[in-house]
Design a protein around this motif. Sequence first.
Motif, PDB file in Angstrom:
ATOM      1  N   ARG A   1      -6.566   2.249   4.298  1.00 35.10           N
ATOM      2  CA  ARG A   1      -5.413   2.769   3.535  1.00 35.10           C
ATOM      3  C   ARG A   1      -5.583   4.375   3.245  1.00 35.10           C
ATOM      4  O   ARG A   1      -4.173   4.887   3.004  1.00 35.10           O
ATOM      5  CB  ARG A   1      -5.819   2.252   2.021  1.00 35.10           C
ATOM      6  N   GLN A   2      -6.574   4.930   3.378  1.00 35.29           N
ATOM      7  CA  GLN A   2      -6.597   6.264   3.490  1.00 35.29           C
ATOM      8  C   GLN A   2      -5.767   6.763   4.688  1.00 35.29           C
ATOM      9  O   GLN A   2      -4.845   7.689   4.507  1.00 35.29           O
ATOM     10  CB  GLN A   2      -7.806   7.002   3.758  1.00 35.29           C
ATOM     11  N   TYR A   3      -5.957   6.151   5.972  1.00 36.37           N
ATOM     12  CA  TYR A   3      -5.071   6.519   7.024  1.00 36.37           C
ATOM     13  C   TYR A   3      -3.650   6.130   6.919  1.00 36.37           C
ATOM     14  O   TYR A   3      -2.788   7.152   7.005  1.00 36.37           O
ATOM     15  CB  TYR A   3      -5.550   5.728   8.220  1.00 36.37           C
ATOM     16  N   VAL A   4      -3.460   5.047   6.233  1.00 42.61           N
ATOM     17  CA  VAL A   4      -1.889   4.887   5.948  1.00 42.61           C
ATOM     18  C   VAL A   4      -1.421   6.040   5.191  1.00 42.61           C
ATOM     19  O   VAL A   4      -0.228   6.489   5.314  1.00 42.61           O
ATOM     20  CB  VAL A   4      -1.866   3.538   5.370  1.00 42.61           C
ATOM     21  N   ARG A   5      -1.919   6.417   4.116  1.00 42.11           N
ATOM     22  CA  ARG A   5      -1.671   7.746   3.237  1.00 42.11           C
ATOM     23  C   ARG A   5      -1.345   8.725   3.919  1.00 42.11           C
ATOM     24  O   ARG A   5      -0.355   9.551   4.013  1.00 42.11           O
ATOM     25  CB  ARG A   5      -2.504   7.845   2.115  1.00 42.11           C
ATOM     26  N   ASN A   6      -2.300   9.258   5.046  1.00 38.95           N
ATOM     27  CA  ASN A   6      -2.162  10.106   5.824  1.00 38.95           C
ATOM     28  C   ASN A   6      -1.108  10.249   6.653  1.00 38.95           C
ATOM     29  O   ASN A   6      -0.230  11.184   6.799  1.00 38.95           O
ATOM     30  CB  ASN A   6      -3.316  10.398   6.548  1.00 38.95           C
ATOM     31  N   LEU A   7      -0.838   8.975   7.084  1.00 36.21           N
ATOM     32  CA  LEU A   7       0.254   8.741   7.926  1.00 36.21           C
ATOM     33  C   LEU A   7       1.686   9.217   7.273  1.00 36.21           C
ATOM     34  O   LEU A   7       2.710   9.987   7.792  1.00 36.21           O
ATOM     35  CB  LEU A   7       0.479   7.440   8.595  1.00 36.21           C
ATOM     36  N   ALA A   8       1.811   8.373   6.099  1.00 37.96           N
ATOM     37  CA  ALA A   8       2.935   8.598   5.308  1.00 37.96           C
ATOM     38  C   ALA A   8       3.373  10.067   5.142  1.00 37.96           C
ATOM     39  O   ALA A   8       4.373  10.479   5.137  1.00 37.96           O
ATOM     40  CB  ALA A   8       3.033   7.871   4.171  1.00 37.96           C
ATOM     41  N   LEU A   9       2.665  10.998   4.503  1.00 39.94           N
ATOM     42  CA  LEU A   9       2.552  12.355   4.299  1.00 39.94           C
ATOM     43  C   LEU A   9       2.883  13.067   5.654  1.00 39.94           C
ATOM     44  O   LEU A   9       3.752  14.021   5.719  1.00 39.94           O
ATOM     45  CB  LEU A   9       1.303  12.751   3.738  1.00 39.94           C
ATOM     46  N   TRP A  10       2.028  12.755   6.595  1.00 37.75           N
ATOM     47  CA  TRP A  10       2.196  13.701   7.953  1.00 37.75           C
ATOM     48  C   TRP A  10       3.558  13.420   8.505  1.00 37.75           C
ATOM     49  O   TRP A  10       4.260  14.435   9.019  1.00 37.75           O
ATOM     50  CB  TRP A  10       1.014  13.300   8.824  1.00 37.75           C
ATOM     51  N   LEU A  11       3.838  12.059   8.555  1.00 37.37           N
ATOM     52  CA  LEU A  11       5.275  11.921   9.357  1.00 37.37           C
ATOM     53  C   LEU A  11       6.507  12.470   8.489  1.00 37.37           C
ATOM     54  O   LEU A  11       7.689  12.467   9.018  1.00 37.37           O
ATOM     55  CB  LEU A  11       5.369  10.464   9.669  1.00 37.37           C
ATOM     56  N   ALA A  12       6.270  12.657   7.427  1.00 40.30           N
ATOM     57  CA  ALA A  12       7.300  13.402   6.404  1.00 40.30           C
ATOM     58  C   ALA A  12       7.157  14.792   6.427  1.00 40.30           C
ATOM     59  O   ALA A  12       7.898  15.746   5.699  1.00 40.30           O
ATOM     60  CB  ALA A  12       7.115  12.896   5.081  1.00 40.30           C
ATOM     61  N   SER A  13       6.292  15.185   7.148  1.00 38.44           N
ATOM     62  CA  SER A  13       6.010  16.746   7.432  1.00 38.44           C
ATOM     63  C   SER A  13       5.552  17.348   6.137  1.00 38.44           C
ATOM     64  O   SER A  13       5.903  18.400   5.880  1.00 38.44           O
ATOM     65  CB  SER A  13       7.125  17.667   8.010  1.00 38.44           C
ATOM     66  N   ARG A  14       4.923  16.609   5.363  1.00 40.76           N
ATOM     67  CA  ARG A  14       4.090  17.140   4.129  1.00 40.76           C
ATOM     68  C   ARG A  14       2.651  17.258   4.113  1.00 40.76           C
ATOM     69  O   ARG A  14       2.094  16.574   5.167  1.00 40.76           O
ATOM     70  CB  ARG A  14       4.358  16.098   2.970  1.00 40.76           C
TER      71      ARG A  14
ATOM     72  N   CYS B   1       0.847  -1.166  -0.084  1.00 41.82           N
ATOM     73  CA  CYS B   1       0.039  -0.031  -0.024  1.00 41.82           C
ATOM     74  C   CYS B   1       0.905   1.376   0.041  1.00 41.82           C
ATOM     75  O   CYS B   1       0.719   2.126  -0.804  1.00 41.82           O
ATOM     76  CB  CYS B   1      -0.926  -0.097   1.236  1.00 41.82           C
ATOM     77  N   LEU B   2       1.755   1.250   0.916  1.00 41.61           N
ATOM     78  CA  LEU B   2       2.631   2.403   1.001  1.00 41.61           C
ATOM     79  C   LEU B   2       3.567   2.673  -0.399  1.00 41.61           C
ATOM     80  O   LEU B   2       3.807   3.791  -0.817  1.00 41.61           O
ATOM     81  CB  LEU B   2       3.613   2.211   2.141  1.00 41.61           C
ATOM     82  N   ALA B   3       4.200   1.583  -0.877  1.00 53.12           N
ATOM     83  CA  ALA B   3       4.819   1.563  -2.111  1.00 53.12           C
ATOM     84  C   ALA B   3       4.019   1.850  -3.414  1.00 53.12           C
ATOM     85  O   ALA B   3       4.620   2.659  -4.313  1.00 53.12           O
ATOM     86  CB  ALA B   3       5.403   0.248  -2.398  1.00 53.12           C
ATOM     87  N   GLY B   4       2.594   1.661  -3.206  1.00 52.88           N
ATOM     88  CA  GLY B   4       1.855   2.220  -4.365  1.00 52.88           C
ATOM     89  C   GLY B   4       1.171   3.514  -4.269  1.00 52.88           C
ATOM     90  O   GLY B   4       0.516   4.024  -5.148  1.00 52.88           O
TER      91      GLY B   4
ATOM     92  N   LEU C   1      -6.595  12.099  10.276  1.00 51.96           N
ATOM     93  CA  LEU C   1      -8.016  11.117   9.994  1.00 51.96           C
ATOM     94  C   LEU C   1      -8.779  11.594   8.896  1.00 51.96           C
ATOM     95  O   LEU C   1      -9.945  11.576   8.880  1.00 51.96           O
ATOM     96  CB  LEU C   1      -8.843  11.373  11.411  1.00 51.96           C
ATOM     97  N   SER C   2      -8.383  12.448   8.240  1.00 47.85           N
ATOM     98  CA  SER C   2      -9.245  13.172   6.964  1.00 47.85           C
ATOM     99  C   SER C   2      -9.443  12.370   6.028  1.00 47.85           C
ATOM    100  O   SER C   2      -8.515  11.542   5.710  1.00 47.85           O
ATOM    101  CB  SER C   2      -8.263  14.557   6.641  1.00 47.85           C
ATOM    102  N   ASP C   3     -10.392  12.424   5.278  1.00 51.69           N
ATOM    103  CA  ASP C   3     -10.580  11.835   4.227  1.00 51.69           C
ATOM    104  C   ASP C   3     -11.860  12.814   3.286  1.00 51.69           C
ATOM    105  O   ASP C   3     -13.067  12.548   3.820  1.00 51.69           O
ATOM    106  CB  ASP C   3     -11.333  10.215   4.386  1.00 51.69           C
TER     107      ASP C   3
END
Length: 303
Positions: free
Chosen positions: A278-291, A31-34, A174-176
């Motif tokens: 999956r939405q939460y995973v995407r949000n995590l990846a972006l937020w943890l990168a300060s994006r 999911c993250l790689a995609g 938690l946004s979607d």
Amino acid sequence: MGTPIKILLQTTIAPADDDWHIGRFSLLGNCLAGLRAADGTPLTVVEARDRVPPGRPDPVLSRLDESDYDQLWLFAVDTGDGLTQEDCAGISRFRRRGGGMMVTRDHHDLGSCVCNLGGVGSAHYFHSKNPDPDPAHRVNDDPDNPDIQWPNYHSGANGDYQEIEITGAPHVLLSDPTSPGMVIHYLPAHPHEGAVGAPPGDSTARVIAKGHSTVTGRQFNLMVAFEPSEAGGPAVAESTFHHFADYNWDISAGAPNFVTDPPGNKLAQFPQALEDTRQYVRNLALWLASRAVDTATHSHAGR
């Protein structure tokens, strides 16, 4: 979006077939790689590994601050010995230099090695180490596993989903934009989740979502978000790694032999729950990168 976010998915055990090794988080890795930006370019580069055998510093974790990783997703699946003092020091330096972290564990004392991490480690409550400061919470919730002591909140069977309760102003994690209320509503369930809470005196930390026991109705914390500050990069403490495990996203993926709880199948029958995850995973990846956590309709890409 610039350079892809470099993510390390990491367990706290050495490779072991009949355990929660990193291969049991392959759906999360895929999911993250995609994940893709609006222009179709990759958002992430993902690496996944187990630690070296315990008893000596892990060559990656103990020097994580010297790496080019942007964030660490740490799955504490050990029984207490998963991180050495050197590992904890390297991880703590990584966050102090701005690295993002998601740290998760499970019931009882499973993953209690994270207590030795500065900051985010204090958000994790266990049975024998750093217990929940509220004595009323130090009780068993899961009635079906007498060998598993508190914390063991029963949010549902593996393979089922739970409806989450957002606390306070909805956090961007938690946004979607495609969902009613513009927030996610569901995550995978687990029959004995652990406990997390905002460390007293840490103004950067707050509980952002709660769950409810399907057995007792008790409310419990699902996740604590740490805003980036001079003390370190953004971080999240999660009540259980089962929010991310293959078995909880797709029960047919199987689990270690010591998992005896009867599985459910409600998540498979309700695709929106996995979409929210999956939405939460995407949000995590972006937020943890300060994006910026985007709000475009492509947000479910990489499923």
